[in-house]
Design a protein around this motif. Structure first.
Motif, mmCIF file in Angstrom:
data_model
loop_
_atom_site.group_PDB
_atom_site.id
_atom_site.type_symbol
_atom_site.label_atom_id
_atom_site.label_comp_id
_atom_site.label_asym_id
_atom_site.label_seq_id
_atom_site.Cartn_x
_atom_site.Cartn_y
_atom_site.Cartn_z
ATOM 1 N N UNK A 1 1.035 -0.818 -0.411
ATOM 2 C CA UNK A 1 -0.285 -0.158 -0.513
ATOM 3 C C UNK A 1 0.545 1.574 -0.375
ATOM 4 N N UNK A 2 1.525 1.401 1.167
ATOM 5 C CA UNK A 2 2.327 2.454 0.820
ATOM 6 C C UNK A 2 3.428 2.681 -0.811
ATOM 7 N N UNK A 3 3.847 1.655 -1.325
ATOM 8 C CA UNK A 3 4.808 2.101 -2.349
ATOM 9 C C UNK A 3 3.413 2.377 -3.358
ATOM 10 N N UNK A 4 2.518 1.880 -3.793
ATOM 11 C CA UNK A 4 1.504 2.074 -4.569
ATOM 12 C C UNK A 4 0.718 3.229 -3.459
ATOM 13 N N UNK A 5 0.868 3.729 -3.070
ATOM 14 C CA UNK A 5 0.283 5.230 -3.127
ATOM 15 C C UNK A 5 1.267 6.191 -3.238
#
Length: 194
Positions: free
Chosen positions: A56-60
């Motif tokens: 989630x951190x990488x995608x966002x």
């Protein structure tokens, strides 16, 4: 706003506004979720949550970077009649516009603990971390161009939170010292009065 001036909000501040609420709601949901054994057990829940946090951190953080770059490249200088919105007002507008989504996300993260303890909360916290990373990246973009990026408030949408949406035609720029936020959207420390 007189003589054709526009209300402008800092792009990095809009992006960063959701980071703290998502982070803290996610941490609380994960903590509460650990008190429930769940269907998969705590160990699997925490491991799944850690993987979801990273993804989630990488995608966002990486989402729509090209759009931000394109808007920054085509940015025009802000006019002298444009009104720069305070950091606190921008953050408050974002949080007010997203309060129901934040509540629903928190409740969903809590509910998911019945199946996979802590995973939903860690996913939510990962989204918050991703927004902090994206705001930091925008700050580096601002420093590289030696200018701050602003977006018209009326283009942010109904919930005051989409600085790279379809309605946004272009950004405006100011000098690096304008406004009450540093590059990246963090609070600017005011010098102490002597």
């Amino acid at each position: 706003m007189s003589r054709g001036g526009q209300g402008l909000a800092r792009v990095a501040v809009v992006v960063r506004a959701g980071a703290a609420p998502l982070w803290w709601l996610g941490v609380f949901a994960a903590g509460i979720g650990l008190s429930v054994p769940g269907l998969t057990g705590r160990r699997i829940g925490v491991l799944a949550g850690a993987a979801l946090f990273i993804v989630a951190a990488a995608v966002v953080a990486l989402l729509r970077r090209g759009r931000y770059r394109d808007l920054a490249r085509g940015a025009a200088r802000a006019g002298k009649h444009d009104v720069l919105q305070d950091r606190a007002v921008t953050a408050r507008n974002w949080r007010r516009g997203h309060r129901w989504w934040l509540l629903l996300a928190f409740l969903a993260a809590l509910g998911s603990a019945l199946a996979v303890p802590a995973a939903g909360g860690l996913l939510l916290a990962g989204c918050g971390a991703g927004l902090w990373l994206k705001a930091s990246w925008i700050g580096r973009l601002e420093k590289a161009g030696d200018q701050l990026l602003w977006v018209r408030v009326d283009w942010l949408g109904r919930n005051a939170g989409n600085p790279a949406g379809k309605a946004v035609k272009a950004y405006r720029t100011t000098g690096i010292a304008a406004g009450d936020a540093k590059p990246g959207g963090s609070r600017r420390k005011t010098p102490a009065l002597v």
